[in-house]
Enzyme design. Structure first.
Site, PDB file in Angstrom:
ATOM      1  NE  ARG A 188       0.273   1.470   3.442  1.00 35.78           N
ATOM      2  CZ  ARG A 188       1.413   2.176   3.621  1.00 35.78           C
ATOM      3  NH1 ARG A 188       2.708   1.971   3.664  1.00 35.78           N
ATOM      4  NH2 ARG A 188       1.009   3.418   3.758  1.00 35.78           N
ATOM      5  N   GLY A 189       0.433   2.470  -0.062  1.00 35.64           N
ATOM      6  CA  GLY A 189       1.229   3.733  -0.129  1.00 35.64           C
ATOM      7  C   GLY A 189       0.855   3.736  -1.620  1.00 35.64           C
ATOM      8  CB  ALA A 190       0.266   7.076  -3.654  1.00 33.78           C
ATOM      9  NE  ARG A 232      -6.168   0.865  -1.840  1.00 30.71           N
ATOM     10  CZ  ARG A 232      -5.327   1.496  -0.591  1.00 30.71           C
ATOM     11  NH1 ARG A 232      -4.105   1.208  -0.446  1.00 30.71           N
ATOM     12  NH2 ARG A 232      -6.176   2.185   0.409  1.00 30.71           N
ATOM     13  CD  GLN A 256      -2.850   2.803   7.092  1.00 31.70           C
ATOM     14  OE1 GLN A 256      -3.268   3.121   7.970  1.00 31.70           O
ATOM     15  NE2 GLN A 256      -3.320   2.602   5.713  1.00 31.70           N
ATOM     16  CG  ASP A 284      -2.858   8.158  -1.366  1.00 34.94           C
ATOM     17  OD1 ASP A 284      -2.760   8.547   0.052  1.00 34.94           O
ATOM     18  OD2 ASP A 284      -2.914   7.202  -1.576  1.00 34.94           O
ATOM     19  CG  ASN A 328      -2.011  11.432   2.941  1.00 28.20           C
ATOM     20  OD1 ASN A 328      -1.594  10.422   2.196  1.00 28.20           O
ATOM     21  ND2 ASN A 328      -1.730  11.792   4.225  1.00 28.20           N
ATOM     22  CE  LYS A 329      -4.858   5.398   4.740  1.00 29.13           C
ATOM     23  NZ  LYS A 329      -6.024   4.777   3.770  1.00 29.13           N
TER      24      LYS A 329
HETATM   25  O1  MRU Z   1      -4.396   3.110   2.276  1.00 26.42           O
HETATM   26  P1  MRU Z   1      -2.793   3.499   2.073  1.00 26.42           P
HETATM   27  O2  MRU Z   1      -2.140   2.756   3.482  1.00 26.42           O
HETATM   28  O3  MRU Z   1      -2.480   3.159   0.897  1.00 26.42           O
HETATM   29  O4  MRU Z   1      -2.818   5.010   2.137  1.00 26.42           O
HETATM   30  C1  MRU Z   1      -1.388   5.675   2.263  1.00 26.42           C
HETATM   31  C2  MRU Z   1      -1.298   6.991   2.336  1.00 26.42           C
HETATM   32  O5  MRU Z   1      -2.262   7.540   2.755  1.00 26.42           O
HETATM   33  C3  MRU Z   1      -0.020   7.575   2.355  1.00 26.42           C
HETATM   34  O6  MRU Z   1       0.151   8.750   3.057  1.00 26.42           O
HETATM   35  C4  MRU Z   1       0.272   7.921   0.730  1.00 26.42           C
HETATM   36  O7  MRU Z   1      -0.047   6.833   0.029  1.00 26.42           O
HETATM   37  C5  MRU Z   1       1.472   8.560   0.624  1.00 26.42           C
HETATM   38  S1  MRU Z   1       2.844   7.400   0.573  1.00 26.42           S
HETATM   39  C6  MRU Z   1       4.118   7.948   0.229  1.00 26.42           C
END
Ligand code: MRU
Length: 352
Positions: free
Chosen positions: A45-47, A88, A197, A238, A248-249
């Site tokens: 996970r993470g963009a 996603r 996370q 994201d 973002n999250k």
């Molecule tokens: O749902 P996730 O864990 O994929 O969400 C991740 C985030 O919101 C991160 O902050 C974002 O992707 C930046 S990662 C460098």
């Protein structure tokens, strides 16, 4: 460096982020379908990491294609791209990486390359996306570290670290670079309900690197800011719209409003691949709604009573007016973002 994702022969290997920090288990994907499932179920996970995984999944899938001619090969390719695109919806890096793979396919097909040659080019492109992401994180770190004073107490939300990228991290890359410059930095990691996370991944990464880390619940951020215990906020993204509004999250918006109230600088660190000039403002960014079970349960234990309704939007939008600066591999961009973000892409192709 922490191995988030790697191509190993005819497999894509990734550390299972659902299991950290308790267990360090590696998932070995043999097909594009397995990579797509890993993205959907948050093994990775993470963009930026999602973008890299999709590219590697496409390359893996095309390497295994049994198509006899280029026409069937192109049909298989489109199917795999659609599969990845459906995993996603919010992280634009996913669509950016798929677009890159599509351009490579189209150019190679146009040039009359064989299916084997096209597959080899897709492989190289996926690896390039991976390697460029690490380089971007390091460059972002270098720029962002200038904003972090010695002795700073930095709040971050979610995990925008090595695990969320191909390595080093975006927001945590800024922290790492400041530490590498010899600065003494303390990080406050929001636990980040419901997937945790921050508590699980950010804390694990930073403790592993020997960086001073304190985990807090999200509700503690405001009082800590009021008590003067936070100097700076750095988060990842994201998707950043053309006007600077940032997805973002979930919980990031609340942190940004709190930082504004307490006059604390609030930075977003993200590579250009996260900036979506084709989306004019934050309200146009699709927000993923995830399984209710992530909120109602902790592991196999139910937390909420049967019958209670649950909402689980995975991201929120922080309006650009709360953002002090956007740290990218090309430097730090400031308001007005409509102009500065367009300039950020000078000489680079954008999703516009
Ligand atoms: O749902 P996730 O864990 O994929 O969400 C991740 C985030 O919101 C991160 O902050 C974002 O992707 C930046 S990662 C460098």
């Amino acid at each position: 460096m922490l191995p988030t994702i790697e191509r190993q022969g005819d497999t894509v290997v990734m550390v299972d982020q659902r299991k950290l920090p308790g267990q360090e288990i590696y998932v070995r994907c043999r097909t594009a379908q397995e990579v797509a499932k890993a993205i959907r179920t948050m093994v990775i996970r993470g963009a930026p990491a999602i973008g890299v995984a999709a590219a590697m999944g496409i390359a893996l899938g095309m390497g295994r294609s049994t198509a006899k001619g280029t026409r069937q090969f192109a049909v298989d390719f489109q199917k795999i791209c659609d599969l990845m695109a459906g995993t996603r919806p919010t992280a634009v890096n996913l669509f950016w990486a798929i677009d890159r793979m599509k351009r490579v396919f189209a150019d190679a097909a146009q040039a009359g390359a064989s299916t084997a040659e096209i597959a080899a080019r897709l492989d190289r492109e996926a690896q390039a996306i991976h390697d460029e992401d690490v380089a971007s994180c390091r460059a972002m770190g270098g720029h962002g570290a200038e904003m972090v004073p010695d002795g700073a107490r930095v709040l971050t939300h979610c995990n925008a670290g090595a695990l969320a990228t191909a390595g080093y991290g975006s927001a945590l890359g800024v922290v790492r670079a400041a530490v590498e410059q010899g600065k003494s930095i303390a990080v406050f990691a929001d636990e980040t309900r419901p997937f945790l996370q921050g508590a699980r991944l950010t804390a694990w990464e930073l403790v592993r690197d020997g960086i001073n880390t304190t985990v807090i619940t999200e509700s503690m951020a405001g009082p800590l800011m009021r008590a003067g215990e936070i100097d700076l906020v750095v988060v990842g993204a994201d998707r950043i719209a053309a006007n600077g509004d940032t997805a973002n999250k979930i919980g990031t918006y609340t942190v940004a409003v709190l930082a504004h109230e307490h006059r604390i600088p609030f930075y977003v660190a993200a590579p250009l691949s996260t900036i979506d000039l084709a989306t004019p403002e934050g309200d146009r960014i699709p927000i993923e709604e995830r399984d209710q079970r992530e909120v109602s349960h902790l592991g196999s234990s139910r937390l909420t009573p049967e019958g209670a309704k649950i909402r689980n939007p995975a991201f929120d939008i922080t309006p650009h007016r709360y953002i002090t600066g956007i740290i990218t591999e090309r430097g730090i961009f400031r308001p007005p973002y409509v102009e500065s973000l367009r300039e950020a892409f000078a000489g680079v192709s954008a999703r516009a």
